[in-house]
Design a protein around this motif. Structure first.
Motif: not given
Ligand code: ZN
Ligand code: DX5
Length: 225
Positions: A39, A41, A72, A74, A182
């Protein structure tokens, strides 16, 4: 149960909690681990109140691994960067519903780049936001902390949201949708989450702050299937 609807459940360690000065060793550890996904981020300091890392770090990890790279984002207006994430090695690209006024278009854009498409929801965003796109999604990510930082406390409402989302997926006949959770995942909530219908559990600090990260990943994997 909702949890038995799809077979392959797995943990996804988040490199946000890794030692960035030893990224090659950390990536090697993940390569040797039971984790099939890594994963990633990405935070822009606008959508969330923190900045993490971007393309150079993703590219460096991609170069050292054959694991599935679960990115992911953001970030505000992620549609500006989809092709660059795909070119940098992303396999899954997950955008936040709250950051995408043209969510449907952004999902199609991710697929056009040859990636799997995910949409993430903040703790304050209801799962109903996904009603009209859930049929198109490969993954739905339920945040169980407010995004921006690792090491936060798990918000238990994520379990109810997981059940509602699994039900929604079933209703539209999306039998391949993966539900990812998450934030604040530990062995204290992993089984409950898998049983509620979660397929992928992201774990950052629980894995990397443990004495034996590989063993911790194996432990999270052991309750998955
Ligand atoms: Zn995440
Ligand atoms: C939070 C990130 C998470 C984070 C999870 O904004 O999206 O992926 O790395 O970290 P832990 O597992 O420490 O809550």
């Amino acid at each position: 149960t909702a949890g038995s609807r799809r077979p392959m459940k797995l943990p996804a360690p988040s490199v946000l909690a890794a030692d960035f000065a030893n990224l090659a060793q950390e990536t090697q550890m993940l390569n040797e681990s039971a984790a099939a996904w890594i994963h990633i981020d990405v935070m822009d300091g606008v959508f969330v109140p923190n900045i993490s890392f971007g393309f150079p770090v993703l590219e460096a990890i991609a170069k050292h691994t054959t694991k599935f790279l679960d990115c992911h984002l953001m970030i505000e207006k992620p549609e500006r960067y989809i092709s660059q994430f795909a070119a940098s090695g992303a396999n899954m690209i997950t955008v936040h519903a709250e950051a995408c006024p043209h969510l449907h278009r952004t999902i199609q854009q991710i697929k056009a780049e040859g990636c799997l498409a995910g949409v993430a929801l903040n703790p304050g965003t209801p799962v109903s936001v996904l009603e009209d796109v859930i049929g198109d999604l490969d993954l739905a990510l339920i945040m169980s902390v407010n995004p921006g930082f690792g090491g936060q406390k798990f918000i238990p409402n994520a379990i109810q949201k997981t059940k509602r989302l699994a039900e929604m997926a079933k209703q539209v006949g999306n039998t391949t949708l993966k539900i990812e959770i998450d934030g604040g995942v530990t062995m204290a909530n992993a089984s409950d989450l898998y049983q509620a219908g979660a397929d992928v559990l992201v774990a950052g600090s629980f894995v990397f702050a443990s004495n034996d990260p590989k063993a911790t990943i194996a432990e999270l994997f052991s309750v998955a299937n």
